[in-house]
Design an enzyme around this catalytic site. Structure first.
Site, PDB file in Angstrom:
ATOM      1  CD  GLU B  53      -1.771  -2.399   1.570  1.00  0.00           C
ATOM      2  OE1 GLU B  53      -0.569  -2.654   1.868  1.00  0.00           O
ATOM      3  OE2 GLU B  53      -2.678  -3.234   1.679  1.00  0.00           O
ATOM      4  CG  PHE B 115      -9.774  -9.902  10.869  1.00  0.00           C
ATOM      5  CD1 PHE B 115      -8.522 -10.280  11.335  1.00  0.00           C
ATOM      6  CD2 PHE B 115     -10.009  -9.919   9.498  1.00  0.00           C
ATOM      7  CE1 PHE B 115      -7.530 -10.686  10.459  1.00  0.00           C
ATOM      8  CE2 PHE B 115      -9.015 -10.320   8.607  1.00  0.00           C
ATOM      9  CZ  PHE B 115      -7.779 -10.706   9.090  1.00  0.00           C
ATOM     10  CD  GLN B 116      -7.345  -7.477   7.199  1.00  0.00           C
ATOM     11  OE1 GLN B 116      -8.224  -7.233   6.386  1.00  0.00           O
ATOM     12  NE2 GLN B 116      -6.145  -7.921   6.835  1.00  0.00           N
ATOM     13  CE  LYS B 165     -17.244  -6.745   3.163  1.00  0.00           C
ATOM     14  NZ  LYS B 165     -16.599  -8.039   3.480  1.00  0.00           N
ATOM     15  CG  MET B 483      22.772  12.314   2.972  1.00  0.00           C
ATOM     16  SD  MET B 483      23.972  13.353   2.108  1.00  0.00           S
ATOM     17  CE  MET B 483      23.007  13.946   0.719  1.00  0.00           C
TER      18      MET B 483
END
Lengths: 167, 586
Positions: B53, B115-116, B165, B483
């Site tokens: 993502e 969940f999630q 949802k 760097m």
């Protein structure tokens, strides 16, 4: 560096979930001070809330705070009462004093001087209710502390500009 | 506008299409299945399946910055949302317009540690311009259109819309984008006329003016870029650009001094330090630009034009701040300049140019080439020279290679340079290149990368393969987090703690394993051929360019130092050790 100033800022905001978190998160994320913050719905249809924020910082920081709060999407208006002229500030304190004998009598006498009312009493305690400027509340609390065990609840400051102009 | 009931997922697709969206970068999951189902049933909106993502957001950023459109991301709840956080923060810091749709558990489960589930609006509140949780089906369409409005208006930024949802399944009314009028968010476009007149007057009176332009010019749009160039020509002032502003003025313009800041040019930084008037347009006095604040351009009056009022007087107190859109303000300034027949102080400005040209004569970007080992600057310079006849977009990762690219690749046009400036996100360039290529299918897109950064989002090479995106990953491989190594050399006694890129993969085989082409150059004599072969190949390429591992990026303003205290090369490094005050700065 310039001097730190104390400013009372009000914000008119959408009365929606998360709006307080946005403002508070902005202050903590950017390291600004909050001395007190109050919020309550103020419009007839409950769509608007008003926040009074007492903060402190250098003039550059105060300007930054106002610009940053104003930049948040659900903010309608930001006003710096301190900068914009004559205004009123009030705070409510509920002060419980647990004392007996002369201290108990003295607490009642001082409450009378401060125009505090007795909101609750037992034979060994009072709860005083006091409304006034923050400095007056400070002074009252300090005196009460010298008289016995105390418990303090303060509302934080609410403010409004003097005069006929309404937001 | 109400029509037959459609479910929330269909509303999402309809709203995106009505917003002119043609591509969405995303990754499916439980909480966005209805939207993926709606995607499946239509052909207008293209979905690009990323491999992580974070890559989706960076790809959307690359798409947005190279096309000027809003980038769109679609991810699931919980880990989908938390993985997007780095990209959202990156977009916030660099003012990139993004709308990120996140799935959420059904409303009745919110707060139950489902969940999630995660508190997406809570987590993304400080890393978005604004965010929404849609709990009312009636609000879905309006919220989506409002999200696009907020993302692209004023100073652009990322906006998250969290959609539970059950809302995706619910019957929702639809209203089109035209019906959205925002009640509170209306950025100021037109600058104050009095202040504009004052700015023009100050500019005309200046004896040693400098124009300091930033990414805000590019964000304002093509008109702003055109007017900016015109304004620079009208005033003839020496002009420098920030890392985000590269391309806002053609690099070939005689008045262009190169980039400003920590790894900017000597002439740009000296001009900033010694000017008597600084006109800052769409930049934000970032610490990488200003160096030591109390020694920043001590003798100058400063004017700042920005659409974001919080940018003005944040780091540097200015004498005149103008809030407004750059195109509008510059148009008004040019009008005022002409109407009042303003002239610059020609004699003074000519003498100022003489001083500036003296600094230019130091040729601060010069580097010693070597027959045996490829110098990183040489690799970038050759890439630039060999692609001059091409339409080329450059993305970068973060580190030395990024600064060398900014120094040695010269941009004639805006929107052709995509780099993570504010947040400094390693792993930005590869997914950003994916997004750039989708927005510009026929152009050459090169991610100038470091070997360490490349490893951070290497999985997106699979995305490039899947969609036949012929991006080129041009790795300046010095086997160090360069760097970090450079700072350890300057500040920490050469103790190279954990900055060596151990156990590197064979990048040629890695490219092949993904289904792309792998190339390698280890000697200067192989460099040009490798670049040409990379460009000629019709598909994703990793070109692994083995460069001098010890090369440092100069010139440099060491942390805690002022613009006139630049290190020009390795010899300076020994003479001017970094102060203890400087060491604590990042």
């Amino acid at each position: 560096m310039s001097e730190t100033e104390r400013h009372t800022i009000i914000a008119l905001v959408d009365n929606e979930p998360g709006v307080l978190a946005r403002v508070v998160g902005l202050f903590s994320g950017r390291g600004y001070n909050i001395e007190s913050l109050t919020v309550s719905s103020v419009s007839v249809d409950e769509s608007l809330s008003r926040m009074t924020i007492v903060t402190s910082g250098t003039p550059m920081i105060i300007e930054q705070i106002k610009a940053q709060v104003n930049k948040l999407v659900p903010i309608h208006a930001v006003h710096d009462l301190t900068a914009e002229g004559a205004h009123l500030e009030r705070e409510i304190a509920l002060v419980k004093v647990v004392a007996s004998g002369p201290e108990r009598r003295e607490s009642l006498r001082i409450a009378d001087i401060f125009n505090a009312t007795v909101a609750d009493t037992t034979t060994e305690s009072f709860v005083f209710s006091l409304t006034g400027k923050p400095e007056k509340v400070d002074a009252f609390i300090e005196l009460m502390r010298s008289l016995g065990r105390t418990e303090i609840a303060r509302s934080g400051v609410v403010g409004i500009a003097r005069g006929a102009k309404a937001l | 506008m109400a029509s037959e009931p459609v479910n929330g997922a269909q509303i999402v697709i309809k709203a995106l299409l009505d917003q002119g969206v043609d591509v969405v970068f995303g990754y499916p999951g439980g909480a966005v299945l209805p939207i993926y189902d709606a995607l499946f049933k239509q052909n207008q909106l293209r979905h690009i399946l990323v491999r992580h993502e974070q890559g989706a957001v960076h790809a959307a950023e690359g798409y947005a910055r190279s096309t000027g459109k809003v980038g769109v991301v679609l991810v699931t709840s919980g880990p989908g949302a938390t993985n997007a956080v780095t990209g959202l923060t990156d977009a916030l810091m660099d003012s990139v317009p993004i709308v990120c749709l996140t799935g959420q558990v059904p409303t009745h489960l919110i707060g139950n540690d489902a969940f999630q589930e995660c508190d997406t609006t809570g987590i993304t509140r400080p890393c978005t311009k604004h965010n929404y949780l849609v709990k009312d089906p009636d609000r879905l369409a309006k919220t989506l259109h409002e999200a696009f409005y907020v993302a692209r208006s004023g100073r652009p930024g990322p906006v998250v819309v969290d959609i539970p949802k059950d809302i995706q399944f619910a019957d929702c009314p639809y209203s089109g984008p035209g019906n959205v009028k925002h009640k509170t968010y209306r950025p100021q476009i037109k600058g104050d006329a009095g202040k504009i007149a004052q700015a023009v007057d100050m500019m005309a009176k200046a004896k040693r003016p400098v124009i300091y332009g930033g990414g805000g010019i590019i964000n304002s749009g093509p008109k702003a870029v055109e007017l900016f160039t015109k304004f620079v020509k009208t005033t003839g002032a020496p002009t420098t650009l920030t890392l985000m502003g590269l391309g806002a003025l053609p690099a070939s313009d005689q008045r262009y001094l190169g980039m400003v800041g920590m790894h900017g040019t000597y002439e740009a930084n000296m001009a900033m330090h010694d000017c008597d008037l600084m006109l800052c347009i769409g930049a934000r006095f970032d610490d990488r630009v200003t160096g030591r604040l109390d020694a920043f351009s001590p003798g100058s009056k400063k004017i700042h034009i920005d659409i974001d009022p919080t940018s003005i007087n944040k780091n540097i107190a200015v004498d005149l701040g103008i809030v407004g859109d750059i195109a509008s303000v510059l148009e008004d300034m040019l009008k005022a300049w002409k109407a009042e027949k303003k002239q610059t102080d020609k004699k003074a400005v000519a003498s100022w140019w003489k001083t500036v040209d003296g600094w230019r004569g130091r040729d601060c970007l010069n580097f010693a080439t070597n027959k045996k080992v490829i110098k990183p600057q040489e690799a970038i310079k050759r890439l630039y020279e060999l692609t001059l006849d091409r339409e080329i977009f450059i993305t970068t990762e973060v580190g030395q290679h990024q600064m060398w690219a900014a120094q040695h690749f010269r941009f004639e046009k805006p929107n052709h340079w995509m780099t993570s400036g504010g947040l400094g996100t390693m792993g930005y360039g590869l997914p950003a290149a994916v997004g750039v290529q989708l927005g510009n299918p026929d152009a050459l897109v090169v991610d100038i990368a470091g070997e360490a950064s490349t490893m951070m989002n290497i999985q997106e090479l699979a995305t490039a393969i899947q969609y036949r995106l012929p991006i080129k990953v041009f790795i300046i491989n010095n086997e160090y987090m360069g760097m970090v190594r450079q700072w350890q050399e300057l500040l920490h006694g050469g103790r190279y703690s954990e900055s060596y890129s151990a156990a590197l993969p064979d990048f040629v085989k890695l490219a092949e394993a993904f289904g792309g082409k792998g190339l390698r150059a280890t000697k200067p004599s192989e460099l040009d051929d490798t670049i040409m072969e990379m460009i000629a190949y019709d598909g994703p390429v990793i070109a692994d360019i083995a460069v001098d591992p010890k090369e440092n990026c100069f010139p440099m303003i060491p942390s805690g130092a002022a613009h006139n205290e630049m290190l020009l090369g390795p010899a300076d490094e020994a003479e001017k050790p970094v102060s203890e005050d400087g060491m604590v700065l990042v």
